[in-house]
Design a protein around this motif. Sequence first.
Motif, PDB file in Angstrom:
ATOM      1  N   THR A  34       0.855  -1.189   0.000  1.00 40.39           N
ATOM      2  CA  THR A  34       0.000   0.000   0.000  1.00 40.39           C
ATOM      3  C   THR A  34       0.888   1.236   0.000  1.00 40.39           C
ATOM      4  N   VAL A  35       0.369   2.332  -0.532  1.00 41.49           N
ATOM      5  CA  VAL A  35       1.125   3.579  -0.495  1.00 41.49           C
ATOM      6  C   VAL A  35       0.960   4.293   0.842  1.00 41.49           C
ATOM      7  N   SER A  36       0.023   3.849   1.653  1.00 46.23           N
ATOM      8  CA  SER A  36      -0.199   4.500   2.946  1.00 46.23           C
ATOM      9  C   SER A  36       1.036   4.372   3.832  1.00 46.23           C
ATOM     10  N   PRO A  37       1.380   5.437   4.526  1.00 39.17           N
ATOM     11  CA  PRO A  37       2.622   5.437   5.306  1.00 39.17           C
ATOM     12  C   PRO A  37       2.558   4.526   6.522  1.00 39.17           C
ATOM     13  N   ASP A  38       3.685   3.944   6.837  1.00 38.11           N
ATOM     14  CA  ASP A  38       3.780   3.132   8.038  1.00 38.11           C
ATOM     15  C   ASP A  38       3.657   4.037   9.266  1.00 38.11           C
ATOM     16  N   MET A  71       6.851  -0.443  -2.668  1.00 34.90           N
ATOM     17  CA  MET A  71       6.691  -1.293  -3.841  1.00 34.90           C
ATOM     18  C   MET A  71       6.198  -0.505  -5.054  1.00 34.90           C
ATOM     19  N   GLY A  72       6.195   0.822  -4.943  1.00 32.67           N
ATOM     20  CA  GLY A  72       5.722   1.652  -6.035  1.00 32.67           C
ATOM     21  C   GLY A  72       4.282   2.072  -5.823  1.00 32.67           C
ATOM     22  N   ASP A  73       3.746   2.792  -6.804  1.00 27.53           N
ATOM     23  CA  ASP A  73       2.361   3.248  -6.698  1.00 27.53           C
ATOM     24  C   ASP A  73       1.414   2.080  -6.974  1.00 27.53           C
ATOM     25  N   ASP A  74       0.113   2.381  -6.992  1.00 27.10           N
ATOM     26  CA  ASP A  74      -0.886   1.317  -7.123  1.00 27.10           C
ATOM     27  C   ASP A  74      -0.741   0.530  -8.422  1.00 27.10           C
ATOM     28  N   ARG A  75      -0.387   1.213  -9.505  1.00 28.80           N
ATOM     29  CA  ARG A  75      -0.235   0.504 -10.771  1.00 28.80           C
ATOM     30  C   ARG A  75       0.987  -0.408 -10.756  1.00 28.80           C
ATOM     31  N   SER A 192       2.755  10.158 -10.141  1.00 30.66           N
ATOM     32  CA  SER A 192       2.523   9.072  -9.207  1.00 30.66           C
ATOM     33  C   SER A 192       2.249   9.665  -7.831  1.00 30.66           C
ATOM     34  N   ILE A 193       1.422   8.991  -7.067  1.00 29.55           N
ATOM     35  CA  ILE A 193       1.058   9.512  -5.752  1.00 29.55           C
ATOM     36  C   ILE A 193       2.278   9.700  -4.852  1.00 29.55           C
ATOM     37  N   VAL A 194       3.301   8.873  -5.046  1.00 30.77           N
ATOM     38  CA  VAL A 194       4.500   8.983  -4.212  1.00 30.77           C
ATOM     39  C   VAL A 194       5.334  10.206  -4.584  1.00 30.77           C
ATOM     40  N   ASP A 195       5.021  10.869  -5.703  1.00 33.81           N
ATOM     41  CA  ASP A 195       5.774  12.050  -6.144  1.00 33.81           C
ATOM     42  C   ASP A 195       5.022  13.354  -5.900  1.00 33.81           C
ATOM     43  N   VAL A 196       3.826  13.277  -5.336  1.00 31.29           N
ATOM     44  CA  VAL A 196       2.994  14.475  -5.192  1.00 31.29           C
ATOM     45  C   VAL A 196       3.620  15.483  -4.232  1.00 31.29           C
ATOM     46  N   LEU A 197       4.106  15.028  -3.092  1.00 29.69           N
ATOM     47  CA  LEU A 197       4.680  15.965  -2.120  1.00 29.69           C
ATOM     48  C   LEU A 197       5.829  16.742  -2.733  1.00 29.69           C
ATOM     49  N   ALA A 198       6.707  16.048  -3.429  1.00 26.23           N
ATOM     50  CA  ALA A 198       7.828  16.728  -4.089  1.00 26.23           C
ATOM     51  C   ALA A 198       7.318  17.682  -5.165  1.00 26.23           C
ATOM     52  N   GLY A 199       6.246  17.276  -5.873  1.00 26.76           N
ATOM     53  CA  GLY A 199       5.672  18.148  -6.891  1.00 26.76           C
ATOM     54  C   GLY A 199       5.129  19.432  -6.305  1.00 26.76           C
ATOM     55  N   LEU A 204       5.811  22.103  -9.288  1.00 24.05           N
ATOM     56  CA  LEU A 204       5.373  21.377 -10.476  1.00 24.05           C
ATOM     57  C   LEU A 204       3.849  21.297 -10.517  1.00 24.05           C
ATOM     58  N   ILE A 205       3.242  21.160  -9.336  1.00 24.34           N
ATOM     59  CA  ILE A 205       1.790  21.234  -9.184  1.00 24.34           C
ATOM     60  C   ILE A 205       1.492  22.200  -8.047  1.00 24.34           C
ATOM     61  N   ASP A 206       0.283  22.748  -8.041  1.00 22.76           N
ATOM     62  CA  ASP A 206      -0.104  23.635  -6.937  1.00 22.76           C
ATOM     63  C   ASP A 206      -1.473  23.285  -6.368  1.00 22.76           C
ATOM     64  N   THR A 207      -2.112  22.218  -6.912  1.00 23.20           N
ATOM     65  CA  THR A 207      -3.470  21.888  -6.498  1.00 23.20           C
ATOM     66  C   THR A 207      -3.669  20.380  -6.498  1.00 23.20           C
ATOM     67  N   VAL A 208      -4.357  19.884  -5.456  1.00 23.62           N
ATOM     68  CA  VAL A 208      -4.741  18.471  -5.389  1.00 23.62           C
ATOM     69  C   VAL A 208      -6.200  18.416  -4.958  1.00 23.62           C
ATOM     70  N   ALA A 209      -6.860  17.306  -5.257  1.00 23.92           N
ATOM     71  CA  ALA A 209      -8.231  17.084  -4.788  1.00 23.92           C
ATOM     72  C   ALA A 209      -8.255  15.756  -4.055  1.00 23.92           C
ATOM     73  N   VAL A 210      -8.260  15.812  -2.725  1.00 23.06           N
ATOM     74  CA  VAL A 210      -8.183  14.617  -1.883  1.00 23.06           C
ATOM     75  C   VAL A 210      -8.998  14.851  -0.613  1.00 23.06           C
ATOM     76  N   PRO A 211      -9.362  13.790   0.096  1.00 23.00           N
ATOM     77  CA  PRO A 211     -10.002  13.975   1.399  1.00 23.00           C
ATOM     78  C   PRO A 211      -9.040  14.653   2.380  1.00 23.00           C
ATOM     79  N   PRO A 212      -9.558  15.441   3.301  1.00 19.63           N
ATOM     80  CA  PRO A 212      -8.694  16.128   4.270  1.00 19.63           C
ATOM     81  C   PRO A 212      -7.783  15.181   5.055  1.00 19.63           C
ATOM     82  N   THR A 213      -8.318  14.005   5.423  1.00 17.15           N
ATOM     83  CA  THR A 213      -7.499  13.066   6.184  1.00 17.15           C
ATOM     84  C   THR A 213      -6.288  12.622   5.382  1.00 17.15           C
ATOM     85  N   ALA A 214      -6.471  12.387   4.076  1.00 17.19           N
ATOM     86  CA  ALA A 214      -5.356  11.964   3.229  1.00 17.19           C
ATOM     87  C   ALA A 214      -4.313  13.066   3.113  1.00 17.19           C
ATOM     88  N   ALA A 215      -4.768  14.304   2.987  1.00 17.62           N
ATOM     89  CA  ALA A 215      -3.832  15.423   2.882  1.00 17.62           C
ATOM     90  C   ALA A 215      -2.941  15.523   4.112  1.00 17.62           C
TER      91      ALA A 215
END
Length: 339
Positions: A34-38, A71-75, A192-199, A204-215
């Motif tokens: 899973t991509v969810s953090p330990d 193990m990488g992103d979901d794909r 990839s979701i694992v690159d969003v924070l760096a983006g 590279l990006i300035d906007t995401v659409a996610v649930p508050p808990t995920a953010a």
Amino acid sequence: MTFSRRLLANALILASIVALGPYVAAETTFKIATVSPDGSAWMRDLRRTTSLIEAQTEGRVKFRVYPGGVMGDDRAVLRKMRARQLHGGILQTGALEPISSAVQLYNLPMFFRDFDEVTKIRAEMDHILIEDLAEHGFESFGFVGVGFANAMSSKSGTAIEDARRLKVWAPKGDAGAVRLLAAFGIVPVPLSIVDVLAGLQTGLIDTVAVPPTAAIVLQWHTQLDYILDLPFMYIYSVFVLDARQFARLETSDQELVRKTFRTFLKRVEQQNYADHDRALAALERQGLTVLKPSDEEVAAWREAADRAAASWVDNEILVREHVKLLERTVSTYRESAAR
């Protein structure tokens, strides 16, 4: 070799196979990612749950959990499942879009009103999604709602025209998300979701659409300044195992695993729903500003959402009959609730 000796040899071979049967079953190990953090609350719960299954099956069923996107992103997880390097994962529904035409049904943009409505509808329709996944080689224990996704950005804006000037993230390879944003006239930046924070950190990006808990869990909120008070989509994950690996288990162990994981998912979902509003409040306390669109702006967003839903059907991301059934079920529920 005489006939009697051949009989004796065959008997010994048969006895060896029978004796080894339970031993082989004891070696069934599932590698899940899973991509969810330990260290997150639900990851601790997952580890407790897998340990419980191992204890209750006396070691016949074991698990190795790979959190944090190692193990990488979901794909990547799905590719490794096909290669038998992994046996399961807890995945976002968009990753399964090329495989299943049902699994993203509840992702229709701006469709559900609240968690109570989602819960009632899913009780009647989850089996359609689970059966579709089974037809494609997945043993699914169900879904876990994460929450409703809100647009969050480092720049202010409430109208569709504002959003079209932003650098909006879309999960890499998620055709449904790309088409959704296209329906709003937004050109996404796939990552990839694992690159969003760096983006977010590099611009590279300035906007995401996610649930508050995920953010919060993914620490994306540290790079954001605004939340649009307009839930765009119900977000949920799916827990799947490779059906071939699952079939190796004894029938009684299969039932135990199903029951235990379903209870786990329900428990996590209830916690997610309880955390949703608290997470919104926490983001405000940490300095993010809530932006409220006007009634005219909301109407424009909803009109675009309807176009997006139609495009998902036209492009066969979703099955028309499934969408019609969902609409009828929701309509019936709302009429009943209004009485």
